[in-house]
Enzyme design. Sequence first.
Site, PDB file in Angstrom:
ATOM      1  N   GLU A   1     -74.806  27.151  -9.539  1.00 25.39           N
ATOM      2  CA  GLU A   1     -76.073  27.193  -8.794  1.00 25.39           C
ATOM      3  C   GLU A   1     -76.146  28.407  -7.879  1.00 25.39           C
ATOM      4  O   GLU A   1     -75.722  28.353  -6.728  1.00 25.39           O
ATOM      5  CB  GLU A   1     -76.245  25.906  -7.960  1.00 25.39           C
TER       6      GLU A   1
ATOM      7  N   LYS B   1     -77.941  26.227 -12.777  1.00 22.37           N
ATOM      8  CA  LYS B   1     -78.961  25.622 -11.898  1.00 22.37           C
ATOM      9  C   LYS B   1     -79.587  26.728 -11.055  1.00 22.37           C
ATOM     10  O   LYS B   1     -79.130  27.020  -9.952  1.00 22.37           O
ATOM     11  CB  LYS B   1     -78.304  24.550 -11.018  1.00 22.37           C
TER      12      LYS B   1
HETATM   13  C1  5MM Z   1     -79.151  17.703  -2.415  1.00 19.43           C
HETATM   14  O1  5MM Z   1     -78.890  18.875  -1.694  1.00 19.43           O
HETATM   15  C2  5MM Z   1     -77.786  19.636  -2.168  1.00 19.43           C
HETATM   16  C3  5MM Z   1     -76.721  19.762  -1.104  1.00 19.43           C
HETATM   17  O2  5MM Z   1     -77.230  20.576  -0.080  1.00 19.43           O
HETATM   18  P1  5MM Z   1     -76.384  20.882   1.261  1.00 19.43           P
HETATM   19  O3  5MM Z   1     -75.056  21.381   0.851  1.00 19.43           O
HETATM   20  O4  5MM Z   1     -77.225  21.913   1.967  1.00 19.43           O
HETATM   21  O5  5MM Z   1     -76.314  19.605   2.000  1.00 19.43           O
HETATM   22  C4  5MM Z   1     -78.297  21.026  -2.608  1.00 19.43           C
HETATM   23  O6  5MM Z   1     -77.250  21.836  -3.095  1.00 19.43           O
HETATM   24  C5  5MM Z   1     -79.302  20.814  -3.701  1.00 19.43           C
HETATM   25  O7  5MM Z   1     -78.685  20.268  -4.830  1.00 19.43           O
HETATM   26  C6  5MM Z   1     -79.951  22.124  -4.108  1.00 19.43           C
HETATM   27  O8  5MM Z   1     -80.335  22.860  -2.984  1.00 19.43           O
HETATM   28  C7  5MM Z   1     -81.166  21.790  -4.926  1.00 19.43           C
HETATM   29  O9  5MM Z   1     -81.923  20.843  -4.225  1.00 19.43           O
HETATM   30  P2  5MM Z   1     -83.476  21.000  -4.083  1.00 19.43           P
HETATM   31  O10 5MM Z   1     -83.837  20.065  -2.963  1.00 19.43           O
HETATM   32  O11 5MM Z   1     -83.738  22.436  -3.783  1.00 19.43           O
HETATM   33  O12 5MM Z   1     -84.004  20.556  -5.416  1.00 19.43           O
END
Ligand code: 5MM
Length: 342
Positions: free
Chosen positions: A178, A223
């Site tokens: 990602e 991702k």
């Molecule tokens: C669910 O959030 C994931 C963990 O985020 P943190 O490490 O900031 O707590 C994050 O990696 C998430 O999987 C990605 O940002 C994609 O999520 P979104 O909300 O952008 O679909």
Amino acid sequence: MMERLEDIAHALIAEGKGILAADESPNTIKKRFNAIRLESTEENRRNYREMLFSTKEAMRKYISGVILHDETIRQKVSDGSMLTDILKAVGSLSGIKVDLGSKLLAAFPGETITEGLDGLRGRLREYYELGARFAKWRAVIAIDRTHLPTRGAIRQNAHALARYAALCQEAGIVPIIEPEVLMDGNPGNHSIDRCYDVTRCVLEQVFAALGEARVKFKGMLLKPNMVIDGENARHASVEEVAEKTLHCLKETVPAAVPGIVFLSGGQSDEEATAHLSAMNSLGPLPWALTFSYGRALQAAAMAAWGGKKENIAVGQHAFSHRARMNYLAALGKWSQQQEKAA
Ligand code: 5MM
């Protein structure tokens, strides 16, 4: 038992299914719970995730796997069984966030590097024993109109992603890679063409690093962000986002990669769904295109639940609806009518 990396990767992207990213770190989930005025205790985090995972229709039909936080993969529900048993029962795969978050990158003001490589081989072994068959590592790439990101920060993050991915595959775990070019980042006023250039450069560097690290493209998933204008300068139409994102991916992502599972990155629920559906309607494509959304799958469900037992059913209904809309989008069959018919 499904143990080949390719089989796991294919199961994660099968027939319109996608991934639920529920791996919010304590800081992130605290922010989300603040918005519904709920304290972020271990019990509330467990109840929330139990509410999502036991949404049978969504989990069976539309969600192939769930990315978990370290706390969740070890958590038990009230009858003493593991939270991950709920996932097993509905045929959903367990995934695990293995990065330890992004930290300021020395000598690169305004940019970050994701940490977590030290001891990763041992942690992956343990996660495998706990049932994880896929993992996630998020690199955060800052973007502005002129200076950021720097080539140095991109390369250092690409290198970390590649080392993580090779270790996952060694452990029999499919790595989700990602590299997130921020869509909601500060100041968020860049154009869609700037996002295209930056995303293209990032993906080129990431695939070069993956190749050097001998990562098997067939046993991984990407991702990425979509190619979109910054949050504070939104002008592009759904069609333009879809065309530019696909153009960028076709230029950079080898066809051997089985699937691309987008992040939602601060788009509204409906935008994230509409963009995914528009891309899939432009097929045939070399890879499956589906979702690995966090916010765009959870926001409505969390608001409807609000931390209250009596709202579990409405929370699950909201989650099921978004999961179904994104499933339709992954098949290129979503429409406004379906959104409203529910
Ligand atoms: C669910 O959030 C994931 C963990 O985020 P943190 O490490 O900031 O707590 C994050 O990696 C998430 O999987 C990605 O940002 C994609 O999520 P979104 O909300 O952008 O679909």
